[in-house]
Design an enzyme around this catalytic site. Structure first.
Site, PDB file in Angstrom:
ATOM      1  N   ASP A 166       0.533  -1.357   0.341  1.00 56.74           N
ATOM      2  CA  ASP A 166      -0.223   0.018   0.134  1.00 56.74           C
ATOM      3  C   ASP A 166       0.915   1.435  -0.317  1.00 56.74           C
ATOM      4  OD1 ASP A 166      -1.785   2.455   0.852  1.00 56.74           O
ATOM      5  OD2 ASP A 166      -3.513   0.601   1.552  1.00 56.74           O
ATOM      6  N   ILE A 167       0.580   2.024  -0.598  1.00 57.90           N
ATOM      7  CA  ILE A 167       1.930   3.296  -0.615  1.00 57.90           C
ATOM      8  C   ILE A 167       0.949   4.083   0.283  1.00 57.90           C
ATOM      9  CG2 ILE A 167       1.767   3.326  -3.503  1.00 57.90           C
ATOM     10  CD1 ILE A 167      -0.427   5.201  -3.525  1.00 57.90           C
ATOM     11  N   HIS A 185     -10.785  -5.098  -2.680  1.00 65.15           N
ATOM     12  CA  HIS A 185      -9.426  -6.101  -2.192  1.00 65.15           C
ATOM     13  C   HIS A 185      -9.435  -6.414  -0.657  1.00 65.15           C
ATOM     14  CE1 HIS A 185     -10.063  -1.396  -2.049  1.00 65.15           C
ATOM     15  NE2 HIS A 185      -9.400  -1.309  -0.981  1.00 65.15           N
ATOM     16  N   PHE A 186      -8.044  -6.915  -0.372  1.00 63.49           N
ATOM     17  CA  PHE A 186      -7.572  -7.123   1.318  1.00 63.49           C
ATOM     18  C   PHE A 186      -6.190  -6.207   1.888  1.00 63.49           C
ATOM     19  CE2 PHE A 186     -11.235 -10.588   0.701  1.00 63.49           C
ATOM     20  CZ  PHE A 186     -11.276 -10.789   2.245  1.00 63.49           C
ATOM     21  N   HIS A 187      -6.726  -5.456   2.728  1.00 64.26           N
ATOM     22  CA  HIS A 187      -5.768  -5.127   3.436  1.00 64.26           C
ATOM     23  C   HIS A 187      -4.989  -5.933   4.619  1.00 64.26           C
ATOM     24  CE1 HIS A 187      -6.146  -0.725   2.323  1.00 64.26           C
ATOM     25  NE2 HIS A 187      -7.560  -0.947   2.169  1.00 64.26           N
ATOM     26  N   GLN A 242     -15.526   1.477   1.337  1.00 63.53           N
ATOM     27  CA  GLN A 242     -14.171   1.350   0.030  1.00 63.53           C
ATOM     28  C   GLN A 242     -14.201   2.331  -0.521  1.00 63.53           C
ATOM     29  OE1 GLN A 242     -16.003  -1.708  -2.630  1.00 63.53           O
ATOM     30  NE2 GLN A 242     -13.987  -1.935  -3.612  1.00 63.53           N
TER      31      GLN A 242
END
Length: 139
Positions: free
Chosen positions: A30-31, A100-102, A94
């Site tokens: 993740d950025i 997507h999953f973190h 979202q």
């Protein structure tokens, strides 16, 4: 879907720090990480909701999540646990309309926390809701 940032990463049109993949899913950093090593795991096929994933895609996504979790715990000093998070739909928070999953590495005192909200429900209310949902479950 070319306007989707995750689809652009998947296609190689946008760079990302990729850490793992399989035929149906991709994992990259993740950025804007909550903690060092915060990973996003996404299906390769563009779907906004997890409910739109096929069974094979679901297995591939969770296989990659499992591998990422193991790597984070093995390689990041101080990683004491993992928070797995997903928001499905705008109302749920979202921000990118691609499922997507973190996968977030956690340590004691990292100041990122979950709070439990809500009020206890009666067993009758819980069973009525469970019964309603059982009728619509995907097999």
């Amino acid at each position: 879907m070319t306007s989707c940032i995750f689809c652009r990463i998947i296609s190689g049109g946008l760079g990302a720090a990729r850490i793992g993949e399989n035929d149906l899913a991709l994992a990259f950093l993740d950025i804007r990480p909550v903690n060092r090593g915060h990973v996003l795991v996404v299906p390769r096929r563009h779907v906004s909701s997890f409910g739109d994933l096929g069974a094979e895609e679901s297995v591939a996504v969770f296989q990659l999540i499992r591998e990422v979790t193991s790597a984070l715990k093995a390689e990041l000093p101080g990683c004491e646990g993992i928070t797995l998070s997903a928001a499905d739909g705008e109302a749920a928070g979202q921000e990118v309309p691609h499922a997507h999953f973190h996968v977030i590495p956690r340590s004691s005192g990292d100041d990122f926390g979950w709070r439990r909200f809500g009020t206890p429900e009666s067993s009758e209310t819980l069973e009525a809701t469970a019964s309603l949902l059982r009728h619509s479950m995907i097999s």
